[in-house]
Design an enzyme around this catalytic site. Structure first.
Site, PDB file in Angstrom:
ATOM      1  CB  CYS A  37      12.775   9.059   8.814  1.00  0.00           C
ATOM      2  SG  CYS A  37      13.892   7.814   8.221  1.00  0.00           S
ATOM      3  CD  GLU A  40       9.129  13.015  12.011  1.00  0.00           C
ATOM      4  OE1 GLU A  40       7.945  12.668  11.948  1.00  0.00           O
ATOM      5  OE2 GLU A  40      10.073  12.295  11.657  1.00  0.00           O
ATOM      6  CE  LYS A  48      -2.094   2.949   1.881  1.00  0.00           C
ATOM      7  NZ  LYS A  48      -1.845   4.357   1.488  1.00  0.00           N
ATOM      8  CD  GLU A  71      12.645   0.990   8.531  1.00  0.00           C
ATOM      9  OE1 GLU A  71      12.669   1.909   7.710  1.00  0.00           O
ATOM     10  OE2 GLU A  71      13.109  -0.140   8.319  1.00  0.00           O
TER      11      GLU A  71
HETATM   12  N1  LIG Z   1      11.874   5.778  10.413  1.00  0.00           N
HETATM   13  C1  LIG Z   1      11.884   5.774   9.100  1.00  0.00           C
HETATM   14  O1  LIG Z   1      12.581   5.012   8.468  1.00  0.00           O
HETATM   15  C2  LIG Z   1      11.011   6.723   8.336  1.00  0.00           C
HETATM   16  C3  LIG Z   1       9.936   7.349   8.912  1.00  0.00           C
HETATM   17  N2  LIG Z   1       9.152   8.196   8.185  1.00  0.00           N
HETATM   18  C4  LIG Z   1       8.059   8.891   8.836  1.00  0.00           C
HETATM   19  O2  LIG Z   1       6.972   8.950   7.937  1.00  0.00           O
HETATM   20  C5  LIG Z   1       6.260  10.156   8.104  1.00  0.00           C
HETATM   21  C6  LIG Z   1       5.939  10.738   6.751  1.00  0.00           C
HETATM   22  O3  LIG Z   1       5.236   9.809   6.000  1.00  0.00           O
HETATM   23  P1  LIG Z   1       3.653   9.805   5.881  1.00  0.00           P
HETATM   24  O4  LIG Z   1       3.358   9.146   4.594  1.00  0.00           O
HETATM   25  O5  LIG Z   1       3.086  11.139   6.170  1.00  0.00           O
HETATM   26  O6  LIG Z   1       3.256   8.872   7.095  1.00  0.00           O
HETATM   27  P2  LIG Z   1       1.815   8.311   7.428  1.00  0.00           P
HETATM   28  O7  LIG Z   1       1.983   7.527   8.669  1.00  0.00           O
HETATM   29  O8  LIG Z   1       0.788   9.350   7.380  1.00  0.00           O
HETATM   30  O9  LIG Z   1       1.492   7.343   6.203  1.00  0.00           O
HETATM   31  C7  LIG Z   1       2.318   6.265   5.877  1.00  0.00           C
HETATM   32  C8  LIG Z   1       1.483   5.215   5.189  1.00  0.00           C
HETATM   33  O10 LIG Z   1       0.556   4.679   6.112  1.00  0.00           O
HETATM   34  C9  LIG Z   1      -0.746   4.696   5.541  1.00  0.00           C
HETATM   35  N3  LIG Z   1      -1.705   4.808   6.629  1.00  0.00           N
HETATM   36  C10 LIG Z   1      -2.108   5.930   7.268  1.00  0.00           C
HETATM   37  N4  LIG Z   1      -3.002   5.615   8.235  1.00  0.00           N
HETATM   38  C11 LIG Z   1      -3.146   4.264   8.208  1.00  0.00           C
HETATM   39  C12 LIG Z   1      -3.926   3.330   8.954  1.00  0.00           C
HETATM   40  N5  LIG Z   1      -4.735   3.729   9.943  1.00  0.00           N
HETATM   41  N6  LIG Z   1      -3.836   2.032   8.655  1.00  0.00           N
HETATM   42  C13 LIG Z   1      -3.015   1.606   7.664  1.00  0.00           C
HETATM   43  N7  LIG Z   1      -2.274   2.433   6.911  1.00  0.00           N
HETATM   44  C14 LIG Z   1      -2.317   3.751   7.185  1.00  0.00           C
HETATM   45  C15 LIG Z   1      -0.709   5.875   4.604  1.00  0.00           C
HETATM   46  O11 LIG Z   1      -1.746   5.804   3.667  1.00  0.00           O
HETATM   47  C16 LIG Z   1       0.681   5.741   4.013  1.00  0.00           C
HETATM   48  O12 LIG Z   1       0.713   4.767   2.994  1.00  0.00           O
HETATM   49  C17 LIG Z   1       7.148  11.071   8.873  1.00  0.00           C
HETATM   50  O13 LIG Z   1       6.543  11.325  10.114  1.00  0.00           O
HETATM   51  C18 LIG Z   1       8.430  10.296   9.097  1.00  0.00           C
HETATM   52  O14 LIG Z   1       8.888  10.401  10.372  1.00  0.00           O
HETATM   53  C19 LIG Z   1       9.406   8.414   6.879  1.00  0.00           C
HETATM   54  C20 LIG Z   1      10.472   7.804   6.269  1.00  0.00           C
HETATM   55  C21 LIG Z   1      11.360   6.923   6.947  1.00  0.00           C
END
Ligand SMILES: NC(=O)C1=CN([C@@H]2O[C@H](COP(=O)(O)OP(=O)(O)OC[C@H]3O[C@@H](n4cnc5c(N)ncnc54)[C@H](O)[C@@H]3O)[C@@H](O)[C@H]2O)C=CC1
Length: 494
Positions: free
Chosen positions: A297, A398, A187, A263
């Site tokens: 991140c 963040e 997804k 992550e």
């Molecule tokens: N630790 C790491 O390796 C990394 C962490 N990030 C984190 O990701 C964030 C940015 O990415 P976003 O896409 O905004 O994150 P997000 O958490 O909003 O979305 C990530 C994914 O989860 C899905 N999603 C959202 N709610 C969901 C639910 N209730 N059930 C299942 N799937 C759901 C979204 O549609 C998307 O595909 C930042 O906060 C950053 O910290 C980003 C890259 C690397």
């Protein structure tokens, strides 16, 4: 009008289920926007609950089909072919990633696409070369037993991805999942659906059996993300994204006691000692704050500088920040947009809050004046603050934008306390020419990854992940095998 960061025409982005492209069964679609211009550039077909169930059923069936019957060498051959095909179609992947994210072409062509291919090649190598653990055990009768491990695929893995490095962070999970013999339902982020969809063409081109790789488009709660994590035939969930989303997914994973690998976010510190080589610091630190417009991140959002070099470093970082050119598509110094209008609003909210919390805005702090095609893009200025209290919300939460607060410190103990005083624990960066101090301070950082005199130097074989609110588990190299396989210990009395 189209430019190099947007496709010339709007296009249609489909789900990929059982080896075939499909519209959503309910006919629902959503718009895909180019962050560089704010223009609508595509229509994405949203997967319904029934479509997600079909994707999971295809993935489950593939486990019992040709894929499930292949030995490691046969799987490795196919996975390596995926890497080669991504490289052959690098221009297509580049165009798709740049359109979805607006990131500079040189970032996507040096990081996103080559590392997207490398993730398949590296995990093909890992699975081919990792030995099996075994122990010879003394038995009570004076004899021996042989213990050895059999690794088996876990089953159908749900892969839920963010938008900042779409192909790279997806293949980081799909590569090891397939290498270990699992099948996947991906997804991708609703903001960046293109490269996940394009990878379906690659899978078909190399002859990957149908159902091994599936893609469902949509949102989180009440949409494809939740449908996927709620599906009882999902055996494990790997997720990269926000900490709050991780908490929601964890609740779904609890039903059926499914395994998770997370992550999540970070509020990563950089610690600059007075003996550091400031030329190297400015080069590395400015990349860690501004690369990908701060949407990394692993990026630095808190900078602690030993007082004797504080003013000098702020001065040099200001020069580095102002060299970035938001909106100047094609310029080598191009600083791309944020991913969406919503994210731009969030980051600008922090820019306002920093001022309210007493910051001195050293540079940036607003929206750049941009004319022409990019005028509607989601740009913000690269921004540096001083004068923020360590416990201000801007220094604790963040932001995920091109900004950081810079704070002076006076002693090693003090800065270790400041760096570790956070709910997160993803990574830290230490800048010093004193080797003993480098090792000492690195060991005292409560993080999953610590860099010394460098940043984002990532060997894909090393463990990657965070502690605290930054995640659960480690992926990378052999560490990925822990999550993507079920181990069985066999004990044979000799
Ligand atoms: N630790 C790491 O390796 C990394 C962490 N990030 C984190 O990701 C964030 C940015 O990415 P976003 O896409 O905004 O994150 P997000 O958490 O909003 O979305 C990530 C994914 O989860 C899905 N999603 C959202 N709610 C969901 C639910 N209730 N059930 C299942 N799937 C759901 C979204 O549609 C998307 O595909 C930042 O906060 C950053 O910290 C980003 C890259 C690397």
């Amino acid at each position: 009008m189209a430019n190099e960061n947007t496709p010339a025409v709007t296009d249609t982005i489909l789900n990929f289920i059982g080896g075939a492209y499909r519209r959503g069964s309910t006919g629902k679609t959503f718009d895909n926007f180019a962050p560089a211009t704010g223009l609508r550039i595509g229509t994405v077909h949203e997967a319904s609950e029934a479509d997600v169930a079909d994707a999971v059923a295809s993935a489950k069936a593939a486990l019992n089909g040709p894929w499930g019957k292949m030995n490691t060498a046969e799987r490795v051959k196919l996975i390596s072919a995926v890497a080669t095909e991504i490289e052959r179609r690098a221009d297509d992947f580049l165009a798709a990633e740049v359109a979805d994210t607006g990131k500079p072409r040189h970032v996507a062509s040096h990081i996103d696409i080559p590392r997207g291919a490398a993730n398949f090649r590296m995990f093909a190598d890992v699975i081919s070369t990792t030995p099996t653990e075994s122990f010879a055990t003394a038995t009570p009768d004076g004899g021996k037993a042989l213990n050895y491990v059999v690794r088996k695929p876990k089953g159908v893995i749900a892969v839920i991805c963010p938008w900042n490095f779409p192909l790279l962070l997806m293949t980081w999970k799909v590569g090891p999942a397939l290498a270990c013999g699992n099948t996947v339902v991906v997804k991708p982020s609703e903001e960046t659906p293109r490269t996940a969809a394009l990878l379906g063409e690659v899978m078909n081109a190399v002859g990957m059996p149908e159902g091994v790789y599936n893609v469902v488009h949509g949102f989180g709660a009440g949409s494809a993300g939740e449908f996927l994590t709620s599906n009882p035939d999902i055996d494990a969930i790997t997720f990269t994204g926000e900490t709050g989303t991780g908490q929601a997914i964890m609740q779904k994973a609890a039903v059926g006691v499914r395994d998770i690998s997370f992550e999540l976010g970070g509020k990563n510190p950089a610690v600059v000692f007075a003996d550091a080589d400031l030329d190297k610091v400015v080069e590395g630190l400015s990349r860690s704050v501004f690369l990908n417009t701060g949407q990394v991140c692993l990026g630095t959002e808190r900078v602690y500088v030993e007082r004797p070099v504080f003013d000098e470093l702020v001065k040099r970082m200001t020069v580095a920040a102002t060299a970035f050119k938001p909106g100047a598509t094609g310029d080598p110094a191009y600083l791309g947009p944020l991913i969406s209008a919503e994210h731009q609003e969030k980051v600008l909210g922090y820019y306002a809050r920093a001022v309210a919390e007493g910051a001195t805005v050293v540079t940036g702090g607003g929206v750049p004046a941009i004319s022409g095609d990019e005028a509607g893009g989601f740009y913000v200025e690269p921004t540096l603050w001083t004068g923020l209290a360590h416990d201000s919300s801007v220094m604790r939460e963040e932001i995920f934008g091109p900004c950081c607060g810079v704070i002076p410190f006076d002693s090693e103990d003090e800065v270790i306390g400041l760096a570790n005083d956070t709910d997160y624990g993803l990574c830290a960066t230490i800048w010093t020419e004193n080797l003993s101090r480098a090792h000492r301070v690195a060991a005292s950082m409560q993080v999953g990854v610590c860099w010394v005199n460098c940043w984002f130097l990532r060997d894909l074989r090393t463990a990657f992940g965070g502690s605290g609110h930054s995640g659960i588990g480690r992926e990378g190299g052999v560490h990925s095998l822990e999550f993507y396989t079920e181990t069985e210990n066999v004990c044979v009395k000799l």
